[in-house]
Design an enzyme around this catalytic site. Structure first.
Site, PDB file in Angstrom:
ATOM      1  N   ARG A 101       0.793  -1.225   0.000  1.00 48.92           N
ATOM      2  CA  ARG A 101       0.000   0.000   0.000  1.00 48.92           C
ATOM      3  C   ARG A 101       0.827   1.277   0.000  1.00 48.92           C
ATOM      4  O   ARG A 101       0.566   2.196  -0.773  1.00 48.92           O
ATOM      5  CB  ARG A 101      -0.913   0.067   1.244  1.00 48.92           C
ATOM      6  CG  ARG A 101      -2.210  -0.619   1.139  1.00 48.92           C
ATOM      7  CD  ARG A 101      -2.583  -1.149   2.497  1.00 48.92           C
ATOM      8  NE  ARG A 101      -1.598  -2.147   2.865  1.00 48.92           N
ATOM      9  CZ  ARG A 101      -1.667  -3.418   2.445  1.00 48.92           C
ATOM     10  NH1 ARG A 101      -2.695  -3.823   1.776  1.00 48.92           N
ATOM     11  NH2 ARG A 101      -0.710  -4.279   2.738  1.00 48.92           N
ATOM     12  N   THR A 102       1.796   1.347   0.899  1.00 50.29           N
ATOM     13  CA  THR A 102       2.508   2.615   1.070  1.00 50.29           C
ATOM     14  C   THR A 102       3.274   2.967  -0.205  1.00 50.29           C
ATOM     15  O   THR A 102       3.184   4.095  -0.710  1.00 50.29           O
ATOM     16  CB  THR A 102       3.463   2.531   2.277  1.00 50.29           C
ATOM     17  OG1 THR A 102       2.728   2.030   3.391  1.00 50.29           O
ATOM     18  CG2 THR A 102       4.031   3.890   2.618  1.00 50.29           C
ATOM     19  N   LYS A 162      26.621  -4.264  -2.398  1.00 53.74           N
ATOM     20  CA  LYS A 162      28.097  -4.212  -2.500  1.00 53.74           C
ATOM     21  C   LYS A 162      28.697  -3.509  -1.295  1.00 53.74           C
ATOM     22  O   LYS A 162      29.896  -3.265  -1.254  1.00 53.74           O
ATOM     23  CB  LYS A 162      28.506  -3.454  -3.767  1.00 53.74           C
ATOM     24  CG  LYS A 162      27.957  -4.040  -5.052  1.00 53.74           C
ATOM     25  CD  LYS A 162      28.269  -3.098  -6.214  1.00 53.74           C
ATOM     26  CE  LYS A 162      27.402  -3.389  -7.419  1.00 53.74           C
ATOM     27  NZ  LYS A 162      27.392  -2.263  -8.379  1.00 53.74           N
ATOM     28  N   ARG A 169      11.293   3.746   3.168  1.00 54.22           N
ATOM     29  CA  ARG A 169      10.977   2.797   4.252  1.00 54.22           C
ATOM     30  C   ARG A 169      12.249   2.019   4.554  1.00 54.22           C
ATOM     31  O   ARG A 169      12.959   1.588   3.638  1.00 54.22           O
ATOM     32  CB  ARG A 169       9.859   1.847   3.847  1.00 54.22           C
ATOM     33  CG  ARG A 169       9.644   0.738   4.875  1.00 54.22           C
ATOM     34  CD  ARG A 169       8.449  -0.111   4.591  1.00 54.22           C
ATOM     35  NE  ARG A 169       7.216   0.620   4.883  1.00 54.22           N
ATOM     36  CZ  ARG A 169       6.009   0.069   4.854  1.00 54.22           C
ATOM     37  NH1 ARG A 169       5.873  -1.211   4.550  1.00 54.22           N
ATOM     38  NH2 ARG A 169       4.936   0.787   5.110  1.00 54.22           N
ATOM     39  N   HIS A 181       5.296   5.903  11.442  1.00 54.37           N
ATOM     40  CA  HIS A 181       4.767   5.740  10.072  1.00 54.37           C
ATOM     41  C   HIS A 181       3.809   6.922   9.873  1.00 54.37           C
ATOM     42  O   HIS A 181       2.590   6.755   9.814  1.00 54.37           O
ATOM     43  CB  HIS A 181       4.055   4.394   9.972  1.00 54.37           C
ATOM     44  CG  HIS A 181       3.728   3.943   8.584  1.00 54.37           C
ATOM     45  ND1 HIS A 181       3.882   4.735   7.461  1.00 54.37           N
ATOM     46  CD2 HIS A 181       3.247   2.746   8.132  1.00 54.37           C
ATOM     47  CE1 HIS A 181       3.501   4.049   6.394  1.00 54.37           C
ATOM     48  NE2 HIS A 181       3.121   2.847   6.777  1.00 54.37           N
TER      49      HIS A 181
HETATM   50  N1   CP Z   1      -0.108   0.005   5.902  1.00 60.08           N
HETATM   51  C1   CP Z   1       1.073  -0.277   5.337  1.00 60.08           C
HETATM   52  O1   CP Z   1       2.113   0.319   5.670  1.00 60.08           O
HETATM   53  O2   CP Z   1       1.006  -1.241   4.366  1.00 60.08           O
HETATM   54  P1   CP Z   1       2.228  -1.746   3.495  1.00 60.08           P
HETATM   55  O3   CP Z   1       3.200  -2.406   4.434  1.00 60.08           O
HETATM   56  O4   CP Z   1       1.654  -2.673   2.477  1.00 60.08           O
HETATM   57  O5   CP Z   1       2.870  -0.524   2.878  1.00 60.08           O
END
Ligand code: CP
Length: 301
Positions: A50-51, A79, A100, A128
């Site tokens: 999603r993110t 590397k 991320r 998040h």
């Molecule tokens: N909610 C969320 O962070 O989903 P993903 O891990 O799929 O990005």
């Protein structure tokens, strides 16, 4: 240094409300080519559906182009290239980085070694914040207000970065909290102390059924296998809660079930067909909110 979104504390209450208002405009007009000529990098050192896809779609819908990776196996990190060098290189190519990373603090560090905005798309069990903003958008959409909402957070409250960020953001809006978790996954002390210092009431329970009828938002979370260093500890708690449609007979009429997703077994499929399930629309809202975040950090009105 450019403004980044690393922790939800990086945005004031006014900025949060501004993002939610802009996101509502994005939902009404889903394609606005206000970022033509801009490039956004999505650097995912950890899996995501999603993110990453909603950030990429958000950038595309605003007319920006997107580069990046979703698997470090095809990068020079294999590397031995450092995070600092990776970020400095990419920041010379693009206008904004979405990142991320499994390590807490990695996104803050990235924002300190480059001169462009960085959005933390999740750093370990820490924060998040774009998820939090879409959660706030969804709470406002479903409840008609952000003030005086009772949120029952269920599941992995120890490692769940989404509940940590949401708790902090809601502190602007006089919330009440119920924390439903087994002892092993209890909300960490630093967050309980934060709430006590802010005079925000909270109750703790290990029983999912106990407070189902007392909340406006039931915020379900997955027990995250990837956060456990000891597989035996994960085995003990992995199936601790399962919400089924039959358990919802006494809930408030306005109650909505949110989940940052992905889910595993904590919400049974029969819940999807109830009027309380709202997690698919919540995920859709992520695209509008991320359109608002990108355009705000790039200084666009
Ligand atoms: N909610 C969320 O962070 O989903 P993903 O891990 O799929 O990005």
């Amino acid at each position: 240094m450019s403004k980044s979104l690393i922790s939800i504390h990086d945005f004031s209450k006014e900025e949060i409300l501004h993002i939610l208002s802009v996101a509502a405009g994005m939902e009404k007009n889903k394609s606005q080519k206000i970022l033509e000529g801009k490039v956004v990098a999505c650097l995912f050192f950890e899996p995501s559906t999603r993110t990453r896809l909603s950030f990429e779609t958000a950038a595309n819908r605003l007319g920006a182009r997107v580069i990046g990776f979703s698997d470090i196996k095809n990068t020079s990190i294999t590397k031995g290239e450092t995070l600092k060098d990776t970020i400095k290189m990419v920041s010379n190519y693009v206008d904004l980085i979405v990142m991320r990373h499994p390590l807490e603090g990695a996104a803050r560090y990235a924002s300190e070694v480059c001169d462009i905005p960085v959005v933390n798309a999740g750093d370990g069990a820490n924060q998040h914040p774009s998820q939090t903003l879409l959660d706030l958008y969804t709470i406002l959409e479903t409840q008609g207000r952000l003030d005086n909402v009772t949120i029952n957070m269920v599941g992995d409250l120890k490692y769940g970065r989404t509940v940590h960020s949401l708790l902090q953001a809601m502190s602007h809006f006089d919330p009440k909290f119920i924390f439903t978790a087994p002892q092993e996954l209890r909300m960490p002390e630093e967050y309980r102390t934060f709430l006590s210092e802010m005079n925000i009431p909270f109750t703790e329970t290990a029983s999912l059924q106990e407070h189902l009828d007392d909340c406006d938002i039931l915020y379900m979370t997955r027990v995250q296998q990837e956060r456990f260093s000891d597989p035996m500890e994960y085995e003990k708690v992995k199936n601790v809660y399962r919400l089924e449609a039959s358990m919802l007979s006494g809930v408030r009429d306005n109650m909505k079930i949110l989940h940052p997703l992905p889910r595993v077994d904590e919400i049974a499929a029969d819940v999807d067909d109830t009027k309380y399930a709202y997690f698919y629309k919540q995920a859709e809202n992520g695209m509008y909110v991320r359109m608002a975040i990108i355009s705000y950090l790039l200084g666009l009105k």
